[in-house]
Design an enzyme around this catalytic site. Structure first.
Site, mmCIF file in Angstrom:
data_model
loop_
_atom_site.group_PDB
_atom_site.id
_atom_site.type_symbol
_atom_site.label_atom_id
_atom_site.label_comp_id
_atom_site.label_asym_id
_atom_site.label_seq_id
_atom_site.Cartn_x
_atom_site.Cartn_y
_atom_site.Cartn_z
ATOM 1 N N ARG A 46 0.834 -1.202 0.000
ATOM 2 C CA ARG A 46 0.000 0.000 0.000
ATOM 3 C C ARG A 46 0.873 1.258 0.000
ATOM 4 N NH1 ARG A 46 -3.092 0.896 5.086
ATOM 5 N NH2 ARG A 46 -1.711 2.693 5.202
ATOM 6 N N HIS A 89 -4.332 4.614 4.232
ATOM 7 C CA HIS A 89 -5.538 3.780 4.157
ATOM 8 C C HIS A 89 -6.720 4.602 3.634
ATOM 9 C CE1 HIS A 89 -8.790 1.110 5.374
ATOM 10 N NE2 HIS A 89 -9.316 2.117 6.031
ATOM 11 N N TYR A 108 3.286 4.247 11.378
ATOM 12 C CA TYR A 108 3.424 2.786 11.413
ATOM 13 C C TYR A 108 4.043 2.157 10.163
ATOM 14 C CZ TYR A 108 -1.002 2.816 8.733
ATOM 15 O OH TYR A 108 -1.970 3.026 7.788
HETATM 16 C C1 LIG Z 1 -16.646 -5.735 10.040
HETATM 17 C C2 LIG Z 1 -15.721 -4.560 10.082
HETATM 18 N N1 LIG Z 1 -14.791 -4.504 11.046
HETATM 19 C C3 LIG Z 1 -13.922 -3.455 11.097
HETATM 20 C C4 LIG Z 1 -14.016 -2.431 10.175
HETATM 21 C C5 LIG Z 1 -13.045 -1.241 10.234
HETATM 22 N N2 LIG Z 1 -12.125 -1.314 9.114
HETATM 23 C C6 LIG Z 1 -12.269 -0.512 8.030
HETATM 24 S S1 LIG Z 1 -11.085 -0.779 6.880
HETATM 25 C C7 LIG Z 1 -10.344 -1.985 7.817
HETATM 26 C C8 LIG Z 1 -9.104 -2.689 7.311
HETATM 27 C C9 LIG Z 1 -9.369 -3.675 6.232
HETATM 28 O O1 LIG Z 1 -8.149 -4.066 5.671
HETATM 29 P P1 LIG Z 1 -8.077 -4.974 4.392
HETATM 30 O O2 LIG Z 1 -9.112 -6.047 4.455
HETATM 31 O O3 LIG Z 1 -6.669 -5.416 4.233
HETATM 32 O O4 LIG Z 1 -8.507 -4.010 3.203
HETATM 33 P P2 LIG Z 1 -7.761 -2.711 2.631
HETATM 34 O O5 LIG Z 1 -8.328 -1.541 3.391
HETATM 35 O O6 LIG Z 1 -6.303 -2.857 2.850
HETATM 36 O O7 LIG Z 1 -8.127 -2.656 1.173
HETATM 37 C C10 LIG Z 1 -11.029 -2.148 9.010
HETATM 38 C C11 LIG Z 1 -10.626 -3.094 10.060
HETATM 39 C C12 LIG Z 1 -15.023 -2.527 9.196
HETATM 40 N N3 LIG Z 1 -15.164 -1.601 8.236
HETATM 41 N N4 LIG Z 1 -15.853 -3.604 9.162
#
Ligand SMILES: Cc1ncc(C[n+]2csc(CCOP(=O)(O)OP(=O)(O)O)c2C)c(N)n1
Ligand SMILES: [Mg+2]
Length: 342
Positions: A249, A253, A262
């Site tokens: 990435r 985010h 981090y």
């Molecule tokens: C069920 C749920 N738990 C927690 C969150 C908070 N949250 C938003 S983005 C994220 C990280 C997800 O990371 P990843 O699956 O690697 O996707 P990326 O953002 O890297 O594309 C989290 C934990 C959420 N949106 N939904």
């Protein structure tokens, strides 16, 4: 049978400078147009956010190869289930930029009828759309249709129960589904090393009894080729495939995040130097398909789409604020009724 990936080699096309069967000059340029459109959407959105014209925005800079490469391997009838990271993927199905900008502005005009584009709603809860995609794919199979579905999710999503349920269900039912994992190695501030003990996410496919493929997520042609294989297998009755596209990435985010506390800045720099649009442009130039004038025209066209998109989004009248409560209560609580919102 499923294959063990074991963290081994990633599938690549650009670095090997090879050609992909079935892709002529026009298709190669269409793929480039899609990548530039996505990149432009993303870069403009960051500016619009800073200008206060859209809300918090999930940046997908560096993810364009994964999104464009996979969508181009689909037929128009195939269904796309995006996460917030693929918010603008509807552009590749003819959705107006204004519609997606509306979504990020929190305007009701940002919700479309999924059947109009075969693009499901943008899913913010992690992995909850994976069972939806599995169900749709299974339903299409039961109806005897040739349609398949693709669900996009991140590395972090593979730790969620909904991912497991959807993947297992799709495998058991041999549903025509592509499970597309964007492994950008971060789930907000959680690194992949804290997410799993698996050597490679693609290895998880073995446990479900489906093939797992690992591909360079910055290589649009490798993504295209791998997705096309998965789609062909799905249509032929071979069931789902887990596709792991590996990147790092290179952007926060989302606009609300400060990764400097981090992330590994050197790896970010490396990922930015090796970004996917430039890598593909260099390939097209080496093969005499892209030149300066054409590149400028493609970029201008994308910028124009965004200018028109934000103008259209901002011309839309504000929604009635009471809409927020319309489907929330049968009997609105007194404080809302007093405020005239119930
Ligand atoms: C069920 C749920 N738990 C927690 C969150 C908070 N949250 C938003 S983005 C994220 C990280 C997800 O990371 P990843 O699956 O690697 O996707 P990326 O953002 O890297 O594309 C989290 C934990 C959420 N949106 N939904
Ligand atoms: Mg991630």
């Amino acid at each position: 049978m499923a294959q063990l990936a074991h963290g081994g080699e990633l599938r690549r096309v650009l670095d090997e400078d090879r050609e992909v069967a079935g892709l002529g000059e026009q298709e190669l340029l269409e793929l480039y147009r899609s990548m530039v459109l996505l990149r432009t959407y993303d870069e403009r959105s960051l500016v619009y956010h800073r200008q206060g014209r859209i809300g918090t925005y999930a940046i997908f800079w560096g993810h364009e190869a994964m999104q464009a490469g996979s969508v181009h391997a689909l037929a128009d009838d195939d269904w796309i289930f995006p996460s917030y990271r693929e918010s603008a993927i509807g552009l590749l199905r003819g959705m107006p930029a204004a519609t997606i900008l509306h979504w990020w502005r929190g305007h009701p005009a940002g919700w479309w009828n999924p059947a109009d584009y075969n693009v499901a709603s943008i899913c913010v809860p992690i992995a909850t759309h994976v069972p939806h995609a599995a169900g749709l794919a299974w339903g299409k199979k039961l109806k005897g249709e040739q349609t398949c579905a693709i669900a996009y999710f991140g590395d972090g999503a593979t730790s969620e129960g909904a991912f497991h349920e959807g993947a297992n269900f799709a495998a058991v039912m041999q549903a025509p589904l592509v499970l597309f994992c964007n492994n950008n190695q971060w789930a907000i501030s959680t690194p992949l090393s804290a997410q799993t003990r698996a050597a490679a996410l693609a290895d998880k496919a073995v446990g479900y009894g489906m093939p797992g493929i690992r591909v360079d997520g910055g290589d649009v042609l490798a993504v295209y080729e791998a997705t096309r294989e998965a789609v062909e297998r799905a249509r032929a009755g071979g069931g789902p495939t887990f596709l792991e596209a590996v990147t790092y990435r290179a952007a926060p985010h989302a606009t609300a995040d400060d990764p400097s506390v981090y992330i590994d800045e050197e790896r970010v720099e490396e990922a930015r130097r090796n970004e996917c649009v430039g890598r593909y442009a260099a390939y097209l130039r080496r093969h005499g398909i892209l030149h300066d004038d054409l590149d400028a025209a493609i970029r201008n066209e994308a910028l124009e789409t965004m200018r028109a998109g934000i103008a259209a989004a901002e011309a839309e009248p504000d929604p009635d604020p009471s809409l927020v409560f319309d489907h929330a209560y049968v009997v609105p609580p007194p404080n809302l009724r007093e405020g005239g919102l119930g």
